[in-house]
Write a protein that holds these residues in place. Structure first.
Motif, short mmCIF file in Angstrom:
data_model
loop_
_atom_site.label_atom_id
_atom_site.label_comp_id
_atom_site.label_asym_id
_atom_site.label_seq_id
_atom_site.Cartn_x
_atom_site.Cartn_y
_atom_site.Cartn_z
N SER A 78 -4.00 22.39 60.97
CA SER A 78 -4.23 20.99 61.32
C SER A 78 -5.50 20.48 60.64
CB SER A 78 -4.36 20.82 62.83
OG SER A 78 -4.67 19.48 63.15
N MET A 79 -5.42 19.27 60.11
CA MET A 79 -6.58 18.63 59.51
C MET A 79 -7.14 17.54 60.43
SD MET A 79 -6.81 20.40 56.77
CE MET A 79 -7.73 19.61 55.45
N SER A 80 -6.77 17.62 61.70
CA SER A 80 -7.29 16.69 62.70
C SER A 80 -8.43 17.35 63.47
CB SER A 80 -6.18 16.29 63.68
OG SER A 80 -6.73 15.62 64.81
N THR A 81 -9.53 16.64 63.63
CA THR A 81 -10.67 17.21 64.36
C THR A 81 -10.32 17.49 65.82
OG1 THR A 81 -11.50 14.97 64.83
CG2 THR A 81 -12.34 16.07 62.85
N ASN A 82 -9.32 16.79 66.35
CA ASN A 82 -8.94 16.99 67.75
C ASN A 82 -8.28 18.34 67.99
OD1 ASN A 82 -9.85 14.40 68.43
ND2 ASN A 82 -7.87 13.47 67.94
N TYR A 84 -9.42 21.24 67.22
CA TYR A 84 -10.38 22.34 67.29
C TYR A 84 -11.25 22.23 68.53
CZ TYR A 84 -8.77 23.00 62.56
OH TYR A 84 -7.97 23.21 61.47
N ASP A 85 -11.03 23.15 69.46
CA ASP A 85 -11.77 23.18 70.72
C ASP A 85 -12.51 24.52 70.80
OD1 ASP A 85 -12.76 23.16 73.27
OD2 ASP A 85 -10.82 23.01 74.28
N THR A 86 -13.80 24.49 70.55
CA THR A 86 -14.57 25.74 70.53
C THR A 86 -14.71 26.35 71.91
OG1 THR A 86 -16.65 24.50 70.68
CG2 THR A 86 -15.87 25.08 68.48
N SER A 96 -14.41 25.84 64.58
CA SER A 96 -14.72 24.44 64.87
C SER A 96 -14.05 23.52 63.85
CB SER A 96 -16.23 24.22 64.83
OG SER A 96 -16.71 24.29 63.50
N LYS A 97 -14.24 22.22 64.05
CA LYS A 97 -13.68 21.23 63.13
C LYS A 97 -14.25 21.36 61.72
CE LYS A 97 -17.04 17.73 64.62
NZ LYS A 97 -17.22 16.42 65.29
N HIS A 98 -15.32 22.13 61.57
CA HIS A 98 -15.87 22.35 60.23
C HIS A 98 -14.89 23.12 59.35
CE1 HIS A 98 -19.24 22.43 57.39
NE2 HIS A 98 -18.81 23.63 57.04
N ILE A 100 -12.04 22.26 58.69
CA ILE A 100 -11.38 21.25 57.85
C ILE A 100 -12.14 21.07 56.54
CG2 ILE A 100 -10.71 18.82 57.71
CD1 ILE A 100 -10.46 18.86 60.78
#
Length: 211
Positions: A78-82, A84-86, A96-98, A100
């Motif tokens: 997924s390339m959505s920041t949503n 990724y839930d650490t 994390s969203k990093h 991406i």
């Protein structure tokens, strides 16, 4: 960058790969130094729970495993920041969203092939996440590595008691005495399996009889 002809020939990213093999460390260090120079500089603000370089390692390890299984196999991510839930119990290595940004950088420098994700609306069958696959350049690095599949292990604290909702998605939950008991038993079984090599002897063909 070469396109991915069949993005449906894929599996989801596995974020629980890890290895301390020196050749893995060497490949990660090489890619990090060549393509992530800005990340080597100290930056103000909160630090990630898992360093960005380790997130690069986890991604490369899963790409390597997929490549060993099938060079044509892609990884869905997924390339959505949503996504990724650490803090999720299903994210033991705290990706994390990093991630991406790591993926985008590897695509930009030609180390990953990409098929962009698509979304046509809720419930549409053609919806899919972005697909990535090691490019020829990254495969060349893999081919020179003396790393076997057995050198790559699972994260020690990976959650093994999984609760799924009606849509089959994983659901976070509060632990109880029962879930703790189940987890302890499963980890004990997994430890035994990990310490042994299980194989089935091949059946020899019966000799042909002349008539």
């Amino acid at each position: 960058m070469v396109g991915i002809d069949d993005p449906w020939h894929s599996r989801p990213i596995d974020v629980h790969r890890w290895s301390d093999h020196p050749e893995v460390a060497s490949i990660v260090a090489q890619i990090w130094a060549e393509h992530f120079p800005a990340e080597n500089k100290s930056k103000p603000g909160p630090k990630p729970k898992t360093p960005f370089k380790d997130q690069l390692k986890i991604l490369l390890l899963d790409c390597y495993v997929a490549w060993l299984e099938d060079p044509e196999l892609s990884i869905g991510i997924s390339m959505s920041t949503n996504a990724y839930d650490t803090g999720s119990r299903y994210n033991a290595l705290r990706i994390s969203k990093h991630m991406i940004l790591v993926v985008k950088r590897l695509i930009d420098v030609g180390l990953l092939d990409e098929a962009k994700g698509s979304y046509g609306g809720a419930g549409i069958g053609s919806n899919r996440t972005t697909r990535i696959r090691p490019s020829e350049a990254l495969q060349a690095l893999f081919q020179g590595a003396k790393v076997t599949r057995d050198d790559i292990r699972r994260a020690a604290n990976e959650e093994c008691v999984i609760l799924r909702g009606t849509d089959d998605r994983r659901v976070d939950y509060e632990d109880t005495e029962e879930t703790n008991r189940q987890r302890d038993e499963l980890r004990a079984y997994n430890s035994v399996l990990a310490a042994h090599y299980i194989d089935l002897p091949g059946l020899e063909e019966a000799p042909a009889h002349s008539s």
